[in-house]
Design a protein around this motif. Structure first.
Motif, short mmCIF file in Angstrom:
data_model
loop_
_atom_site.label_atom_id
_atom_site.label_comp_id
_atom_site.label_asym_id
_atom_site.label_seq_id
_atom_site.Cartn_x
_atom_site.Cartn_y
_atom_site.Cartn_z
N UNK A 1 0.81 -1.21 0.00
CA UNK A 1 0.00 0.00 0.00
C UNK A 1 0.85 1.27 0.00
N UNK A 2 2.04 1.20 0.60
CA UNK A 2 2.89 2.37 0.71
C UNK A 2 4.34 1.97 0.45
N UNK A 3 5.13 2.95 0.02
CA UNK A 3 6.53 2.64 -0.26
C UNK A 3 7.26 2.18 1.00
N UNK A 4 6.90 2.70 2.17
CA UNK A 4 7.57 2.27 3.41
C UNK A 4 7.33 0.77 3.64
N UNK A 5 6.15 0.28 3.28
CA UNK A 5 5.85 -1.14 3.43
C UNK A 5 6.73 -1.97 2.48
N UNK A 6 6.94 -1.48 1.27
CA UNK A 6 7.79 -2.20 0.31
C UNK A 6 9.20 -2.35 0.88
N UNK A 7 9.75 -1.26 1.41
CA UNK A 7 11.11 -1.34 1.98
C UNK A 7 11.15 -2.38 3.09
N UNK A 8 10.16 -2.34 3.99
CA UNK A 8 10.17 -3.27 5.12
C UNK A 8 10.05 -4.72 4.71
N UNK A 9 9.29 -5.01 3.65
CA UNK A 9 9.06 -6.39 3.23
C UNK A 9 10.08 -6.92 2.24
N UNK A 10 10.63 -6.02 1.41
CA UNK A 10 11.42 -6.52 0.28
C UNK A 10 12.79 -5.88 0.07
N UNK A 11 13.04 -4.67 0.55
CA UNK A 11 14.18 -3.91 0.04
C UNK A 11 15.20 -3.48 1.09
N UNK A 12 15.18 -4.10 2.24
CA UNK A 12 16.21 -3.84 3.25
C UNK A 12 17.05 -5.10 3.45
N UNK A 13 18.23 -4.98 4.06
CA UNK A 13 19.12 -6.15 4.18
C UNK A 13 18.41 -7.37 4.78
N UNK A 14 18.61 -8.50 4.12
CA UNK A 14 17.99 -9.74 4.54
C UNK A 14 16.65 -10.03 3.89
N UNK A 15 16.08 -9.04 3.17
CA UNK A 15 14.80 -9.22 2.48
C UNK A 15 15.04 -9.66 1.04
#
Length: 283
Positions: free
Chosen positions: A154-168
């Motif tokens: 729903x939001x770009x912050x959610x994308x980072x948390x689920x897919x685009x930070x180390x370990x994702x």
């Protein structure tokens, strides 16, 4: 005669030249409308938005600070160094940033492949490129906007948390500039180096201390204390560390987009009164 102290400085934000959504001219107008009186454009590893931003800012009566946010690798993490008051034509800085941008396209292709494999979708690279325009400037934010567009988050912050930070599953390690090189370029261009949003990094206390110590030994002068991604407790923590290390304190929203950013331009808390503000160093 010295310039008066700014009432509402904002020394960190991004235009569509890197991963923001507003053109430099629009960004300057928004900053002015929000009461910003000392403003810096600090696009990621890119200087080409500065002339337009400066023209508009000065026409509106804002004091303008040319800047850039440099991607650095330190202790196996990506750290961002904001360079303020630079000469954007300095050859050493221009060439250094070109080296950084040269690695972005391959990293983006690897991220696209990882996201396609994990999510079972196609054409991720082409979709993200629609948001960036230039392969040399493709970033995680452009991929985040694509996944929001496709309804995966729903939001770009959610994308980072689920897919685009180390370990994702969509995160790809990349070796950026080393801290020593980045500080060399900034010093050569007459700029002031500031560690951006230190509360965002996942360092241990010892690693963070090593970063600050090395940064200071290389001529780094500031850290962001009040920024869009810091909580109130993080602002207090980095205010203490600013005093402990003898750093100047900076204030910047890290604004990217009206619909995405945590904090709008010029809407930050003030710096604690006992800190030395980084704008005292600016011309």
């Amino acid at each position: 005669m010295s310039s008066p102290s700014p009432r509402n400085p904002d020394l960190h934000c991004h235009s569509n030249v890197s991963d923001g959504t507003l053109a430099p001219d629009e960004l300057a107008r928004r900053a002015h409308a929000q009461g910003v009186d000392l403003w810096a454009l600090t696009d990621h590893d890119e200087l080409s938005g500065l002339p337009e931003a400066q023209r508009t800012a000065e026409a509106l009566g804002m004091r303008f600070v040319p800047g850039v946010e440099i991607s650095v690798s330190f202790a196996a993490q990506t750290v961002h160094i904001v360079a303020l008051d630079i000469d954007p034509t300095h050859t050493e800085l221009v060439n250094g940033l070109q080296q950084i941008r040269a690695g972005r396209d391959q990293r983006a292709r690897d991220m696209a492949a990882a996201l396609e494999n994990h999510l079972g979708i196609d054409d991720v690279y082409a979709g993200a490129l629609r948001y960036a325009g230039n392969p040399a400037l493709l970033s995680r934010t452009h991929f985040a906007r694509l996944l929001v567009e496709q309804g995966i988050c729903r939001q770009t912050h959610e994308v980072f948390g689920r897919f685009l930070t180390p370990g994702k599953p969509g995160y790809v390690e990349h070796e950026w500039a080393c801290l020593d090189d980045a500080l060399t370029w900034i010093r050569a261009a007459g700029g002031v180096a500031v560690i951006a949003h230190p509360g965002r990094y996942r360092f241990s206390a010892a690693e963070e201390w090593a970063l600050f110590d090395r940064f200071k030994s290389l001529g780094g002068q500031g850290i962001e204390v009040v920024t869009g991604s810091h909580t109130a407790s993080q602002a207090r923590k980095y205010a203490r560390l600013s005093l402990e290390f003898g750093f100047y304190a900076s204030r910047g929203s890290d604004f990217h987009s009206p619909g995405e950013s945590i904090c709008d331009l010029g809407r930050l808390a003030t710096l604690p009164a006992d800190l030395a503000p980084v704008w005292d160093l600016l011309h």
